[in-house]
Design an enzyme around this catalytic site. Sequence first.
Site, PDB file in Angstrom:
ATOM      1  CB  CYS A   1      -6.139  -5.330   3.818  1.00 21.90           C
ATOM      2  SG  CYS A   1      -5.099  -6.030   2.516  1.00 21.90           S
TER       3      CYS A   1
ATOM      4  CE  LYS B   1      -1.889  -5.531   4.708  1.00 20.11           C
ATOM      5  NZ  LYS B   1      -1.933  -5.480   3.229  1.00 20.11           N
TER       6      LYS B   1
ATOM      7  CG  ASP C   1      -3.146  -2.149   3.800  1.00 21.94           C
ATOM      8  OD1 ASP C   1      -2.372  -2.174   4.773  1.00 21.94           O
ATOM      9  OD2 ASP C   1      -3.338  -3.145   3.080  1.00 21.94           O
TER      10      ASP C   1
HETATM   11  C1  VGL Z   1      -5.582  -4.674  -0.640  1.00 21.85           C
HETATM   12  C2  VGL Z   1      -6.098  -5.357  -2.762  1.00 21.85           C
HETATM   13  C3  VGL Z   1      -4.780  -5.679  -3.007  1.00 21.85           C
HETATM   14  C4  VGL Z   1      -6.050  -4.073   0.657  1.00 21.85           C
HETATM   15  C5  VGL Z   1      -4.269  -4.998  -0.851  1.00 21.85           C
HETATM   16  O1  VGL Z   1      -5.251  -3.413   1.336  1.00 21.85           O
HETATM   17  O2  VGL Z   1      -7.246  -4.252   0.996  1.00 21.85           O
HETATM   18  N1  VGL Z   1      -6.498  -4.864  -1.593  1.00 21.85           N
HETATM   19  N2  VGL Z   1      -3.874  -5.485  -2.051  1.00 21.85           N
END
Ligand code: VGL
Length: 204
Positions: free
Chosen positions: A144, A105, A20
């Site tokens: 994540c 995802k 991410d």
């Molecule tokens: C994430 C908060 C909301 C992440 C994803 O990638 O850690 N954190 N969505």
Amino acid sequence: MDGGRLPGALRKGDVLVVVDVQVDFVSGSLAIPGASAVIAPLNAWIEAFTRRGLPIVATRDWHPAGHLSFRKHGGPWPEHCVAGTPGAAFAPGLRLPAESWIISKATQPDRDAYSGFEGTTLGDWLRHQHATRLFVGGLATDYCVLHTVLDACERGFGTFVLADAVAAVNARSGDGDRARATMEQAGAAFVKLADIPAEAVPRG
Ligand code: VGL
Ligand code: ZN
């Protein structure tokens, strides 16, 4: 359970998992403190894997507009990483090779998924690659990265977290440190690229 374990040389079966590293998490609506500092070390890991011909997978948070994790819809987060928007793109400066495998995802409107394994083909793809060890870096340490690493440990992968290439949201202070302890308790070890022996270079 040996948190101090070192991986030794990179070898066949090793896979780099970049979690991410997207515009919204680096400089956008859900900017994570210290996130921009993960890009240079991740590029060094990417180069190390590429040089050795080892596979790289990048996950991305890829929400539909109106996702339940958004505050507007009762969730904890500002709107972020809406599929196809500039904020959902990989951060500029991250040098992902064109042949990297991309895993999207949390693509369903009515559920969230912090782990790259949840509701995706990541597990199948890793099996296909005969992956044995995963090297996981990116964002965010306490969401994540944490859940991807816990799932990796549970699935039996040797799991290494890239110590200088992760950053935490720290919604409550200490969340990042607690996430690290949780990952180590699950069997993951934190490593730096300097811990990896230099590749043997054929003499010519
Ligand atoms: C994430 C908060 C909301 C992440 C994803 O990638 O850690 N954190 N969505
Ligand atoms: Zn999200």
